[in-house]
Design an enzyme around this catalytic site. Structure first.
Site, mmCIF file in Angstrom:
data_model
loop_
_atom_site.group_PDB
_atom_site.id
_atom_site.type_symbol
_atom_site.label_atom_id
_atom_site.label_comp_id
_atom_site.label_asym_id
_atom_site.label_seq_id
_atom_site.Cartn_x
_atom_site.Cartn_y
_atom_site.Cartn_z
ATOM 1 N N HIS A 129 -46.606 17.587 8.088
ATOM 2 C CA HIS A 129 -45.225 17.261 8.439
ATOM 3 C C HIS A 129 -44.319 17.095 7.220
ATOM 4 O O HIS A 129 -43.103 17.115 7.344
ATOM 5 C CB HIS A 129 -45.173 16.012 9.339
ATOM 6 C CG HIS A 129 -45.493 14.714 8.671
ATOM 7 N ND1 HIS A 129 -46.611 13.969 8.974
ATOM 8 C CD2 HIS A 129 -44.829 14.005 7.741
ATOM 9 C CE1 HIS A 129 -46.616 12.860 8.254
ATOM 10 N NE2 HIS A 129 -45.536 12.860 7.494
ATOM 11 N N ASP A 159 -52.770 17.217 10.694
ATOM 12 C CA ASP A 159 -51.577 16.908 9.896
ATOM 13 C C ASP A 159 -51.850 17.057 8.401
ATOM 14 O O ASP A 159 -51.413 16.246 7.586
ATOM 15 C CB ASP A 159 -51.059 15.492 10.195
ATOM 16 C CG ASP A 159 -49.660 15.259 9.632
ATOM 17 O OD1 ASP A 159 -48.925 16.251 9.465
ATOM 18 O OD2 ASP A 159 -49.301 14.103 9.334
ATOM 19 N N SER A 256 -45.924 9.564 2.770
ATOM 20 C CA SER A 256 -46.690 10.588 3.475
ATOM 21 C C SER A 256 -47.253 11.616 2.501
ATOM 22 O O SER A 256 -46.537 12.180 1.674
ATOM 23 C CB SER A 256 -45.806 11.314 4.488
ATOM 24 O OG SER A 256 -45.896 10.717 5.736
ATOM 25 N N GLY A 312 -67.073 22.382 23.880
ATOM 26 C CA GLY A 312 -66.747 22.981 25.167
ATOM 27 C C GLY A 312 -66.863 22.028 26.327
ATOM 28 O O GLY A 312 -67.281 22.417 27.426
#
Length: 514
Positions: A129, A159, A256, A312
């Site tokens: 981000h 992220d 961040s 799965g």
């Protein structure tokens, strides 16, 4: 004397040739090294300051801070008005961890964040981000040098993003082992909050394996390594892979992508988010574990995108909050399997609806993040050991992970200089293999391994699997060829030729805004 001199000369020339040959082989091998291997070579030649104590010893953070700070960089991103990410409900609830947004009256828009140098040749890890949809990415190092950065690849499911600058002999942060981090252990957060560069804060590990529901919001089975995340009668859940390290070290907007390190100066996490009602620090910060990040970053560097294996199965937590009618068990810890995909690794291993996954690799499963993070570290074809409860009996099951069925991971990133134009393309590439060349009947080209939202390739509907053979009529074989070709614009026009994944040929021209 002449014979001795000749012998010495021969020995010198032979030694020089041997050294030169070694260096060529060494450099070629280094290109294929994982980040762990590169770091081992680096630290073999650059010893860390001795006697750095662990968190169990004397509380002195000076050596760890001194070791880490030089390798944490300041990231400034520039956005066009059309790609500037607007504040979302996520940002209001969890803090503006997309970096400090500059006054919106100025054009273009800007934001900032942090990154960590993990390889001496310029590879930097940050958050997806932080660089998402950026037209321009500028890096400022701790010694005030500035570089333009290129996006190597991104992974919105965790992220994480890998970017690169053209530099050598850079300081790096040593990769640690996030599995060994203990709740209550001292940690340091290093980053650039509120444009205050090279800021170090201290706290402890408050919790591990936190899933806070902020990465991904769409029920998209292609982006989830477990297959569908819900059945038709289940609540919608997020697709992101979350197993955060929670810390009370002060983390604020701009942190961040920065470093969370232990007191030995080892990187154990990448700061990613805060829980806040105000947008600023309120005591809760979250970092992506470095053991998960290693796998993601190595995949991006090697393949241009993340290769994930998939069990799965769909499942529900056994906590009271997620208990649904029809689930009859007294157990409170584990994951209740609500569905198994046909032909999946889980189906082949004999997993069934109604089974409860109680352990992964011998470790008790308390919530979904305990399983998700373990699977996310593995590749298709890897095996994972699960303990499942069926009825009143537990049994051990080995599942071989199968490739995800995604046609390509779509992420985010985008553009003047060759580096900026490369970012504007919004894609990652790998050279064609001989079999791919034979399939498309070409002698040169690169294959698109990832398409990032908002870039030229996204807008032109050029998906992953597309083969690019030429740009501006110049043949393309690798990323360096792309860099050269995109700087040869005529009247701001970019012509890309190649083949769609189905073999259909195309030759498209795009306008690149100056």
């Amino acid at each position: 004397m002449k014979r001795i001199g000749l012998t010495l000369l021969t020995a010198f020339v032979g030694g020089a040739m041997a050294l030169g040959t070694y260096k060529v082989i060494e450099n070629k091998y280094a290109d294929n090294m994982g980040f762990d291997e590169k770091q081992q070579v680096y630290y073999a030649s650059n010893r860390m300051t001795p006697n750095i104590v662990s968190s169990a010893g004397e509380v002195d953070f000076t050596q760890a801070a001194a070791a880490v700070t030089p390798a944490v960089v300041y990231i400034r991103t520039t956005y066009s008005s059309s790609s500037d990410p607007r504040q979302s409900e996520f940002e209001r609830m969890f803090g503006d961890m997309f970096g400090q947004r500059m006054p919106q009256r100025s054009q273009p828009q800007m934001a900032s964040g942090s990154g960590v140098i993990i390889s001496p040749d310029g590879y930097i890890v940050t958050n997806n981000h932080v660089v998402s949809k950026a037209d321009k990415i500028e890096i400022t190092t701790n010694d005030h040098r500035r570089f333009k950065a290129k996006v190597i690849g991104t992974d919105p499911n965790t992220d994480l993003a890998l970017i690169k600058i053209d530099a050598e002999n850079l300081p790096i942060v040593k990769l640690g082992n996030s599995d060994e981090a203990k709740v209550g252990e001292w940690v340091l957060a290093v980053g650039n909050p509120f444009n205050l560069t090279s800021t170090v804060t201290a706290g402890i590990v408050s919790a591990k394996g936190r899933g806070i529901g902020i990465i991904g919001s769409e029920d998209n089975s292609d982006d989830n390594p477990f297959g569908p995340t819900r059945m038709s009668n289940e609540p919608k859940v997020r697709t992101g892979i979350e197993s955060f390290i929670q810390t009370d070290a002060a983390i604020n907007p701009g942190n961040s992508g920065g470093a969370l390190v232990n007191t030995k100066g080892e990187l154990i996490g990448i700061n990613s988010a805060i829980a806040s009602h105000t947008g600023s620090y309120e005591g809760y910060g979250f970092a992506i574990p470095i053991n998960l990040a290693k796998k993601v970053l190595n995949d991006i560097k090697k393949y241009g995108a993340v290769k994930r294996g998939m069990i799965g199965v769909s499942f529900a937590d056994l906590s009271e909050a997620y208990k649904t009618p029809g689930i009859n068990t007294d157990k409170t810890n584990g994951l209740y399997i609500t569905g198994v995909l046909p032909n999946s690794g889980g189906a082949a291993a004999g997993l069934k609806e109604g089974d409860i996954i109680t352990k992964v690799e011998g470790t008790t499963v308390y919530e979904s993040s305990d399983l998700q993070e373990r699977v996310a570290r593995l590749q298709p074809g890897d095996k994972i050991n699960l303990t499942v409860l069926r009825g009143n009996a537990e049994k051990n099951v080995t599942v071989t992970l199968k490739p995800e069925n995604a046609t390509g991971t779509r992420t985010a990133s985008v553009p003047r200089s060759a580096t900026e134009l490369y970012n504007k393309l919004g894609a990652s590439f790998m050279p064609l293999t001989q079999s791919q060349k034979a399939k498309f009947r070409v002698t040169n080209g690169v294959v698109v391994t990832q398409v990032r939202e908002g870039g030229i390739f996204d807008q032109a509907d050029l998906p992953s699997g597309t083969v690019i053979t030429s740009i501006n009529k110049q043949p393309i074989n690798n990323v360096n060829d792309i860099d050269k070709a995109i700087t040869n614009l005529r009247n701001g026009m970019l012509t890309i030729g190649g083949y769609y994944p189905d073999g259909t040929r195309f030759n498209n021209t795009f306008s690149v805004d100056e």
